[in-house]
Design an enzyme around this catalytic site. Structure first.
Site, PDB file in Angstrom:
ATOM      1  N   ARG A   1      -6.173 -37.892  43.376  1.00  0.00           N
ATOM      2  CA  ARG A   1      -5.952 -38.620  44.235  1.00  0.00           C
ATOM      3  C   ARG A   1      -5.408 -39.854  42.623  1.00  0.00           C
ATOM      4  NH1 ARG A   1      -7.878 -41.728  46.715  1.00  0.00           N
ATOM      5  NH2 ARG A   1      -9.409 -40.078  48.086  1.00  0.00           N
TER       6      ARG A   1
ATOM      7  N   TYR B   1      19.079 -48.310  49.381  1.00  0.00           N
ATOM      8  CA  TYR B   1      18.938 -46.693  50.094  1.00  0.00           C
ATOM      9  C   TYR B   1      18.411 -46.715  51.591  1.00  0.00           C
ATOM     10  CZ  TYR B   1      16.741 -42.032  50.296  1.00  0.00           C
ATOM     11  OH  TYR B   1      16.555 -40.891  50.867  1.00  0.00           O
TER      12      TYR B   1
ATOM     13  N   ASP C   1      15.670 -50.103  41.283  1.00  0.00           N
ATOM     14  CA  ASP C   1      15.953 -48.455  41.594  1.00  0.00           C
ATOM     15  C   ASP C   1      16.376 -48.341  40.740  1.00  0.00           C
ATOM     16  OD1 ASP C   1      16.254 -46.003  42.697  1.00  0.00           O
ATOM     17  OD2 ASP C   1      16.620 -46.620  44.301  1.00  0.00           O
TER      18      ASP C   1
ATOM     19  N   LYS D   1      15.784 -36.231  42.373  1.00  0.00           N
ATOM     20  CA  LYS D   1      17.543 -36.688  42.019  1.00  0.00           C
ATOM     21  C   LYS D   1      17.384 -35.676  40.838  1.00  0.00           C
ATOM     22  CE  LYS D   1      17.362 -38.374  46.245  1.00  0.00           C
ATOM     23  NZ  LYS D   1      17.896 -39.765  46.390  1.00  0.00           N
TER      24      LYS D   1
HETATM   25  C1  LIG Z   1      16.984 -40.209  47.604  1.00  0.00           C
HETATM   26  C2  LIG Z   1      16.113 -42.006  46.763  1.00  0.00           C
HETATM   27  C3  LIG Z   1      15.264 -42.689  47.567  1.00  0.00           C
HETATM   28  C4  LIG Z   1      13.887 -42.308  47.909  1.00  0.00           C
HETATM   29  O1  LIG Z   1      13.628 -40.755  47.540  1.00  0.00           O
HETATM   30  P1  LIG Z   1      12.398 -39.524  47.922  1.00  0.00           P
HETATM   31  O2  LIG Z   1      12.266 -39.366  47.487  1.00  0.00           O
HETATM   32  O3  LIG Z   1      13.387 -39.497  48.884  1.00  0.00           O
HETATM   33  O4  LIG Z   1      11.820 -39.885  49.140  1.00  0.00           O
HETATM   34  C5  LIG Z   1      14.741 -43.911  47.367  1.00  0.00           C
HETATM   35  N1  LIG Z   1      16.370 -44.462  46.295  1.00  0.00           N
HETATM   36  C6  LIG Z   1      17.458 -44.391  46.410  1.00  0.00           C
HETATM   37  C7  LIG Z   1      18.390 -44.579  45.630  1.00  0.00           C
HETATM   38  C8  LIG Z   1      17.394 -43.080  46.708  1.00  0.00           C
HETATM   39  O5  LIG Z   1      18.826 -41.950  46.269  1.00  0.00           O
END
Ligand SMILES: *Cc1c(COP(=O)(O)O)cnc(C)c1O
Length: 391
Positions: A59, A112, A184, A209
């Site tokens: 961790r 999101y 983000d 993603k």
């Molecule tokens: C999917 C997503 C998140 C969240 O991520 P997870 O891996 O599902 O927790 C945050 N911001 C954007 C733009 C996303 O597409």
């Protein structure tokens, strides 16, 4: 430590890892271990006191995870990186690290769905307030930044409306007001857009993603200044505990090697699909960063390499018509998430953004007819053929 590589195509493969340090192993070894043994009690004491480098417990750090953190830091052009068990673990660790009670967060108009949910929780439980801002002009930003604004939180392109925000413009105002900016960068990845190059302070990802790219990991990544990353590592990461598993880090390292190749193909495919959608009589609107006829196209030209693989579009008709369209698809899979080899399609109003109250959804531009398409790596003609037969 490996050397620094100038081109991202080389860096995704070689950065952060030197096979000479690992018995010549070409790929990064998977250190699938929870803990690390000390040779003596005194060594354990020195490691906990920070007087000696070395691993303690996964961790707090793990060699496989470290390679991933060094790699993403290099790709984004930042000083240090940190890996998390999900994108939301990354978002929450960063936002809780930057704020305290009675602070304020200024957000882009559109986020999101779960980031929106987190902000509601921070407000109701910890009195950390937020506002949404269009961020189209400097004046809009200046008007909404308050003395207690602890950070500006930006998605660009915004999920799922694909609206873009000019990072250079945001940074100009943020610097004047001395407010840190968090971006983000999930939709673009560092291959298409590098927010730190514009002076942004923190960049974060749902690595689930495009960075992973193969739909088999849920993970998050954060990059920023060493001091901030250290602060997050020893507070909101260590004590809240959303750390990545070594195996997931290993899968991400594997996926990252092909990021530039995949992004080029996603974008080329999306461009073809965008052009077809734009001409289709049953499509009311199409939103794609690569749309050269959009008034916001200058933002893409300025800060993105190309348009990326995501398209949103509105159908003529009702929510039921949108659902029927999805049900008619054969090759394209109905699923949330994005950035995978498979083309995925979803209905934001009832899926990713269903937890956002209707009033905010409409403010964000998410109608009941809006559909988000993550264009995959298949032949674009096959993707289009499937869409065409579903209308
Ligand atoms: C999917 C997503 C998140 C969240 O991520 P997870 O891996 O599902 O927790 C945050 N911001 C954007 C733009 C996303 O597409």
């Amino acid at each position: 430590m490996a050397e620094k590589y100038k081109h991202i195509e080389t860096a995704v493969i070689h950065e952060g890892y030197d096979s000479k340090e690992h018995l010549g192993s070409l790929t990064t070894p998977l250190f699938q271990t929870s803990t690390f043994t000390f040779e003596t009690a005194e060594q354990g004491e020195r490691r906990f006191a920070g007087l000696e480098d070395g691993y303690i417990y996964s961790r707090l750090g793990n060699p496989t995870v470290q390679v991933l953190e060094d790699k993403i830091a290099a790709l984004e052009g930042g000083e240090a990186g940190l890996a998390f068990s999900s994108g939301m673990a990354a978002v929450s660790a960063v936002l809780f690290a930057l704020t305290k009670t009675d602070d304020h967060i200024l957000c882009s108009q559109g986020l999101y769905g779960c980031t929106f949910g987190l902000l509601q929780l921070m407000k109701s439980k910890y009195r950390i307030n937020h506002d949404f801002c269009d961020m189209d002009t400097e004046e809009q930003l200046r008007k909404m930044i308050r003395p207690e604004t602890a950070c500006i939180y930006v998605e660009t392109p915004i999920n799922p409306t694909m609206k873009m925000i000019d990072l250079q413009m945001v940074m100009k105002v943020a610097k004047e007001c001395n407010v840190p900016v968090v971006v983000d960068n999930t939709f673009s990845t560092p291959y298409l857009q590098k927010p730190l190059d514009y002076g942004c302070d923190v960049v974060l990802h749902s690595a689930t993603k495009y960075l992973c790219g193969h739909g088999d990991v849920v993970a998050g990544l954060v990059v920023g200044k060493k001091e901030f990353i250290n602060q997050v590592a020893v507070t909101t990461q260590k004590d809240i505990g959303g750390v990545i598993s070594p195996f997931d880090a290993w899968l991400l390292l594997r996926g990252l090697k092909t990021l530039p190749v995949r992004m080029d193909r996603h974008s080329a495919n999306a461009w073809e699909i965008f052009r077809e959608l734009k001409q289709h009589p049953q499509v009311k609107n199409v939103y794609y960063p690569g749309d050269t006829s959009s008034p916001a196209h200058y933002i893409m030209e300025k800060q993105m390499k190309h348009g990326g693989g995501l398209i949103s579009f509105e159908l003529q008709g009702t929510k039921q018509d949108a659902q029927k369209f999805l049900n008619n698809l054969r090759l394209i899979k109905i699923a949330v998430s994005l950035g995978d080899a498979e083309t995925l399609i979803q209905h934001p109003a009832t899926m990713t953004h269903s937890a956002v109250p209707e009033e905010f959804r409409h403010q964000m531009g998410i109608s009941d007819q809006l559909i988000r398409l993550s264009v995959g790596l298949e032949a674009w003609q096959d993707i289009w053929h499937d869409l065409q037969q579903a209308f």
